[in-house]
Scaffold this motif. Structure first.
Motif, short mmCIF file in Angstrom:
data_model
loop_
_atom_site.label_atom_id
_atom_site.label_comp_id
_atom_site.label_asym_id
_atom_site.label_seq_id
_atom_site.Cartn_x
_atom_site.Cartn_y
_atom_site.Cartn_z
N ARG A 150 -24.93 11.92 30.61
CA ARG A 150 -25.83 13.07 30.72
C ARG A 150 -26.49 13.22 32.08
N GLU A 151 -26.64 12.13 32.82
CA GLU A 151 -27.29 12.20 34.13
C GLU A 151 -26.29 12.36 35.27
N ARG A 152 -25.01 12.42 34.95
CA ARG A 152 -24.01 12.57 36.00
C ARG A 152 -23.78 14.05 36.32
N LYS A 153 -23.45 14.30 37.56
CA LYS A 153 -23.15 15.67 37.99
C LYS A 153 -21.69 15.95 37.67
N ASP A 211 -19.02 10.44 38.29
CA ASP A 211 -19.95 11.41 38.85
C ASP A 211 -19.20 12.37 39.78
N HIS A 257 -24.55 8.24 28.14
CA HIS A 257 -24.49 7.67 29.49
C HIS A 257 -23.93 8.67 30.52
N GLU A 301 -32.56 21.44 32.79
CA GLU A 301 -32.49 20.48 33.89
C GLU A 301 -31.21 19.66 33.90
N THR A 302 -30.29 19.93 32.98
CA THR A 302 -29.06 19.15 32.94
C THR A 302 -28.27 19.28 34.24
N PRO A 303 -27.70 18.17 34.75
CA PRO A 303 -26.88 18.25 35.96
C PRO A 303 -25.46 18.73 35.69
#
Length: 375
Positions: A122-125, A96, A120, A152-154
């Motif tokens: 996709r939710e990391r910045k 991240d 896995h 909304e992707t980070p």
């Protein structure tokens, strides 16, 4: 990275993403009826320009609008398929907040494939700097990524018009160079100094714990240039994570006519039907695809004597054979008639004979395959 094999079959989710990409292309890059009718001919012409007529290709060809449509609709999706298969088998646990630099990014091919194949992450910045000398290609890729990943992707993506060795402002956790090295001149005496220059540029731009991933198209030229880059990387304290199972000299450096080169062929299982239909229209049907790559870090992988299968199996002495790489050099794995050969990219824990024999034709060390020796 899986110890078992590289290039696993696509997951159902990854297949669905590639299938959905066909509809996204129509939305982001719509074609008029006359251009859609012409597309198959443009794809065929561009294929020649990237292969048999590559010496006549302009250096900034991806800046020209006439090349973008065939590239985005045919070459990009097939590269997404190749890289999805590769990324699925590599250890790519990007932390991240990481900085990722994609050099020669084109239409963000590697970033799109990473999003499709590694859910896995996709939710990391993650912060991506995508560098290329063709801004039109970068902008097309950015629009495609936004359509694929959503608003909304980070993931934060910065596109930069830049040449290959232009300064990278922030040191990277991961540098990706995909289908870009082959665009440079590797002829004759240019190859060695070019590899030295590129290696210094990449290694000084990478964090102490960072990694470098080089991906190419699986032809003899790219086998030679990656072997050259491997040598220079190791001289600069970067060691292979994959595919090499050792840090000794490359036994497949593509030197000389007929000499082996390190590349992997695999099936097109899971490729989207719309892409196979388009390939048929252009008379460029595919039964398989190929690539070669080099994944490195300063620490590298633990050298424990593994053997990596490389080639597709072939008939040999009433059974089957398969070229592989080991710390003993070029290796020929022998299978009896009742044994199913391994896939290209699999790892073997070898059970070497006390006195290994050598194949007279290839000079490869012979390794009889025993099923209990696999992991």
């Amino acid at each position: 990275m899986s110890i078992d094999r590289l290039f696993p079959n696509l997951t159902p989710e990854n297949e669905a993403e590639l299938d959905r990409f066909g509809d996204i292309l129509k939305q982001v890059w719509p074609l008029k009826a006359k251009h859609r009718e012409q597309l198959k001919y443009d794809i065929r012409d561009m294929s020649r320009g990237l292969t048999s007529e590559r010496s006549e290709r302009k250096i900034d060809y991806m800046s020209e609008a006439k090349f973008l449509s065939p590239y985005l609709t045919y070459f990009l999706p097939w590269n997404l398929y190749r890289m999805s298969r590769l990324f699925s088998g590599l250890e790519l646990d990007i932390p991240d907040g990481a900085e990722v630099t994609d050099i020669g990014s084109g239409p963000l091919t590697a970033i799109l494939a990473l999003w499709m194949s590694r859910p896995h992450l996709r939710e990391r910045k993650l912060n991506f700097t995508c560098m290329d000398r063709a801004p039109k290609s970068l902008q097309a890729g950015l629009k495609l990524f936004q359509a694929v990943a959503g608003k909304e992707t980070p993931w934060r993506i910065k596109t930069v018009k830049a040449n290959f060795t232009d300064r990278i402002n922030r040191k990277s956790d991961l540098i990706i160079v995909a289908n870009a090295l082959n665009e440079l001149d590797w002829s004759g005496r240019v190859a060695r100094p070019q590899a030295e220059q590129l290696t210094k540029h990449l290694t000084k731009s990478t964090k102490e714990s960072g990694r470098i991933l080089l991906i190419e198209t699986g032809v003899r030229l790219t086998g030679r240039l990656l072997a050259e880059m491997r040598e220079q990387m190791m001289l600069n304290d970067f060691n292979p994570l994959a595919p090499c199972p050792h840090t000794k000299a490359c036994p497949m450096p593509a030197t000389g006519q007929g000499a082996p080169w390190c590349h992997f062929n695999f099936s097109v299982k899971g490729a989207p039907k719309w892409l196979e239909l388009l390939s048929g229209e252009a008379r460029l049907e595919k039964n398989g695809v190929s690539l070669n790559f080099l994944y490195l870090s300063r620490k590298g992988a633990k050298d424990w004597g593994a053997v990596r299968t490389i080639s597709e199996p072939f008939r040999l002495h009433g059974g089957m054979g398969q070229y592989a790489c080991s710390d003993k050099g070029l290796t020929l794995v022998e299978y009896d008639a009742k044994t199913r050969p391994l896939y290209p990219g699999q790892i073997i824990v070898p059970n070497w004979p006390k006195t290994p024999k050598t194949d007279l034709k290839s000079k490869a060390v012979l390794l009889p395959y025993k099923k209990k020796a696999t992991q």
